[in-house]
Design a protein around this motif. Sequence first.
Motif: not given
Length: 346
Positions: A13-19, A30-46
């Motif tokens: 909900a915070r990042t706009g990505a799907s669950p 190993n599923y392909p996810v853009s580096l930008e979105l990956k960093e956004k998700i990891l930062n939000t999780a932290a």
Amino acid sequence: MRRRKVTIKDIAARTGASPATVSRVINRSNYPVSLELKEKILNTAAELGYAVRKPQSAAAQENRDICVILPNISNQYYAILLQGIEEVASRYNYNLLLCNSNRLPKKEKKFIEGLLDKNVKGIIVISISGEPDALNNYKNMGNNIVCLEQDLDIECSKIGFDYYKSGLLAAEYLHGLGHRKIAFLSSPLTFFSRRELQRGFRDGLKAAGIEEDEIRIFVAEEEEEIADNVYEYQNGAEQARKLLSLGKNERPTAVFCSNDMTAIGVIHELTRNGVRVPGEISVMGFDNIPLSQMINPMLTTIDQFSRDMGIMACETLIKKMEGELPADISMVFEPKIVVRESTATP
């Protein structure tokens, strides 16, 4: 006040990505996810305090575990199926994890979700719930599935059995012996296999000229959560008592049971009450478990080729995991009648 636990849905909900995408990133898929979105998700999780799985070593990523989810391991049919699976897993040097759902959909779902945390890349499942959501999520994480028995609405390899044809064969065989009063005895029709057996049986009798109102169906009202072999045996004895409560002219001269343990319960209860099998009532089972040859009279049944199904399921799963099978497959095993001593002419 106790703080609410952060979930993957919160991060989504915070990042706009799907669950599903969040789960892939969190679990280092190993599923392909853009580096930008990956960093956004990891930062939000932290920021939210969600514990992210640490990167695994190459050895940890080379997981050699596969899982089998069965309804009840105490049933001899499933035990033989498992023997075939284990034989192949051992040959390919895979470890086998066993989950016993006890015919509980919630437990089955919990097992499937738990396998994601354990990094188990492949499962063989006989689904009780019939709902594909948990399995679809597991597959979307890049994992492999082989479904047994049921044709679930999910894209995966499927190893099935022609239960409908089995019911047809049973009806044709018993009618061919000369029986006209033939009954179907079963546990509740909650399993796909049982429903298909009954449907084939009905159609087989109607094709042989038996009227719909003459077809006798005896189905238990509920299925107790006890050791499967004990329940099925007790259900057979209970169904036999229903037959005995009928007048002699009303009793069927032959019965087809939804599995061998039910048939064995029927034989024992009829014999205990002085009814000769097959002299007065012929009894036919389904499964061809080893015990079917150990009773007196030995049981006529339909071979479900459970060990062969287990072998095919495990070989399919491993070849898919190792990239040797580019596409999912579907295979349906055909039934075969095994004639023994429990059936005869009326």
